[in-house]
Design an enzyme around this catalytic site. Structure first.
Site, PDB file in Angstrom:
ATOM      1  N   ASN A 316       3.566  69.622  61.635  1.00 18.21           N
ATOM      2  CA  ASN A 316       3.619  69.829  60.181  1.00 18.21           C
ATOM      3  C   ASN A 316       5.031  70.265  59.756  1.00 18.21           C
ATOM      4  O   ASN A 316       5.209  71.246  59.023  1.00 18.21           O
ATOM      5  CB  ASN A 316       2.580  70.873  59.757  1.00 18.21           C
ATOM      6  CG  ASN A 316       2.144  70.710  58.309  1.00 18.21           C
ATOM      7  OD1 ASN A 316       2.605  69.804  57.614  1.00 18.21           O
ATOM      8  ND2 ASN A 316       1.279  71.590  57.843  1.00 18.21           N
ATOM      9  N   HIS A 352      -3.653  77.757  52.395  1.00 21.44           N
ATOM     10  CA  HIS A 352      -4.660  76.980  53.125  1.00 21.44           C
ATOM     11  C   HIS A 352      -6.065  77.191  52.570  1.00 21.44           C
ATOM     12  O   HIS A 352      -6.890  76.272  52.612  1.00 21.44           O
ATOM     13  CB  HIS A 352      -4.648  77.345  54.617  1.00 21.44           C
ATOM     14  CG  HIS A 352      -3.640  76.574  55.416  1.00 21.44           C
ATOM     15  ND1 HIS A 352      -2.352  76.993  55.576  1.00 21.44           N
ATOM     16  CD2 HIS A 352      -3.744  75.398  56.096  1.00 21.44           C
ATOM     17  CE1 HIS A 352      -1.692  76.112  56.323  1.00 21.44           C
ATOM     18  NE2 HIS A 352      -2.510  75.144  56.647  1.00 21.44           N
TER      19      HIS A 352
END
Length: 465
Positions: A316, A352
């Site tokens: 990521n 998140h």
């Protein structure tokens, strides 16, 4: 007609229909990129912006029906208004940050379940970073060039973007659903035909794009083959709890490895779309044209590194770079890297979602990285350990490192994927919180090992530094 076909396809693949829609949407980016290359490359900027907006909205409509489509449009339009009305001010940045994060968290709150669902909040979390980053880049554009870092200079916006630019940037088909992150300045350069190895002409990016597509498809195949053998739900069964301790630990290791391919495959395939369109062009290095501007994975490093820090650095990438550029480095005024690191992880935790599993995952990540850095420093400062690390025994050491590395990479991912307190606590209890115990023990032992293995002279020099 499409719904029955998708239902049959998802049944034959053994995957939920939303997951099939998502991966098809990422793959559809390749035909969109070809349409752009063949028919739109030399068209006016307005036509290109409209194509990107319509294609992104089409992907959104394919995945999220009804009122779910309006959330992204609202946030993009509000962000544009804040740029126009508030200008290059700290108030503008704070307003953008607050509005975008609160909107995302409200979405999490009202749509959250105890399972991983593919819904409008999934691409919206990608969009949230884009729009907050846009506010920072617009603010940087009003500063003197001498006040900006090289990273900030690349992204800084010297003029006010148009509404079409902001919407086209937000809905660009190569990054709308799963990323990667890129700046509006990069998007402007794409539309202006500057991101190419042949100035003014189509980029020679077909072969690099197909390489990433093939690699991403290989990762997707690996995930499709092995994921049915390692489902998240198995952790909560009586069968898992009845297994031997070693089996439960090895299951976590293999499950963690397979589970991450879900993300790896989507990111690598999406990167190929960006390369095909030209957004992946990254200039010339050592006489070769680079196409890694949108790389979200360094797959070789991901597979071979025995270090937790190495895996994080290879995974990521664009999101981590965004967090470093817009959170970590902008907290320099705190005067403490640890505080900045903790604040960045807190931000990523909230970004998140609101489940307790995210808090545990990122706090465990911070602790593991802290212990690993101390262990690396010990190896570098100790003549005996340095000799051992460079001896013929290193292949054996590497295998042991990799086992520990992947076992405890899977360990913090358990709460990340199970979300809720009752689920991850049950799993951690069944393996006696071995990850916490292991790293706490290492953390407490390292100072004593340093006294034994590091010469006194080197220890005193370290203290002075």
């Amino acid at each position: 007609m499409a719904a029955p076909l998708l239902e049959r396809l998802s049944d034959s693949l053994g995957s939920p229909e939303p997951a099939v829609r998502l991966i098809l949407s990422v793959l559809i980016g390749y035909p969109f990129a070809l349409v752009y290359r063949w028919f739109l490359f030399n068209q006016p900027a307005t036509v290109i912006h409209l194509f990107h907006i319509c294609s992104g909205l089409a992907l959104a409509a394919f995945n999220f029906a009804g009122s779910q489509l309006c959330h992204s449009a609202i946030c993009v339009f509000v962000q544009f208004l804040m740029l126009r009305l508030m200008g290059r001010t700290v108030t503008g940045i704070l307003s953008s940050f607050t509005f975008q994060m609160l909107y995302l968290m409200a979405g999490y709150y009202y749509t959250a379940t105890e399972e991983y669902d593919i819904k409008w909040t999934m691409p919206h979390c990608v969009l949230t970073l884009k729009l907050i980053g846009l506010a920072f880049d617009f603010y940087d554009g009003g500063k003197e060039q001498s006040q900006l870092s090289q990273e900030q200079k690349k992204g800084a916006l010297l003029s006010v973007p148009t509404l079409l630019e902001v919407f086209g940037f937000s809905y660009f088909y190569g990054g709308f659903l799963v990323g990667p992150q890129f700046t509006l300045r990069s998007y402007q350069r794409l539309v202006a035909k500057e991101l190419t190895d042949c100035p003014g002409k189509l980029p020679n990016s077909v072969i690099p794009a197909m390489r990433r597509f093939a690699l991403g498809f290989l990762c997707l195949t690996i995930y499709a083959i092995f994921s049915p053998s390692y489902p998240d739900s198995y952790y909560l069964t009586d069968e898992y709890e009845a297994q031997a301790f070693w089996y439960r630990c090895v299951f976590i290791l293999l499950w963690g490895k397979v589970m991450l391919y879900k993300y790896v495959s989507c990111w690598v395939i999406a990167e190929g779309v960006c390369i095909l369109a030209g957004l992946g062009y990254n200039g010339v290095k050592d006489g070769k044209h680079q196409w890694d501007a949108c790389a979200n994975m360094r797959l070789w490093q991901f597979e071979t590194t025995p270090l937790f820090g190495g895996t994080i650095a290879s995974f990521n990438i664009n999101t981590n770079a965004w967090a470093a550029r817009h959170v970590f480095k902008r907290l320099k005024f705190l005067g403490n890297k640890t505080f900045s690191h903790v604040a960045t992880l807190i931000f990523l935790t909230i970004w998140h979602g609101l489940h307790s599993g995210y808090i545990l995952c990122f706090s465990m990540e911070f602790f593991i990285i802290t212990v690993e850095r101390q262990a690396q420093a010990l190896v570098q400062d100790s003549p005996q350990l340095t000799y051992l690390a460079n001896s013929r025994l290193y292949p054996l050491i590497y295998v042991v490192q990799q086992f520990i590395h992947w076992l405890f990479m899977g360990y913090p991912l358990v709460p990340f994927c199970l979300f809720t307190y009752d689920k991850w606590l049950k799993v951690y209890s069944s393996i006696y919180f071995c990850g916490h115990v292991f790293f706490l023990a290492v953390y407490l032992i390292l100072p004593f090992l340093r006294k034994i293995l590091v010469p006194k002279k080197d220890r005193s020099e370290k203290k002075q530094d």
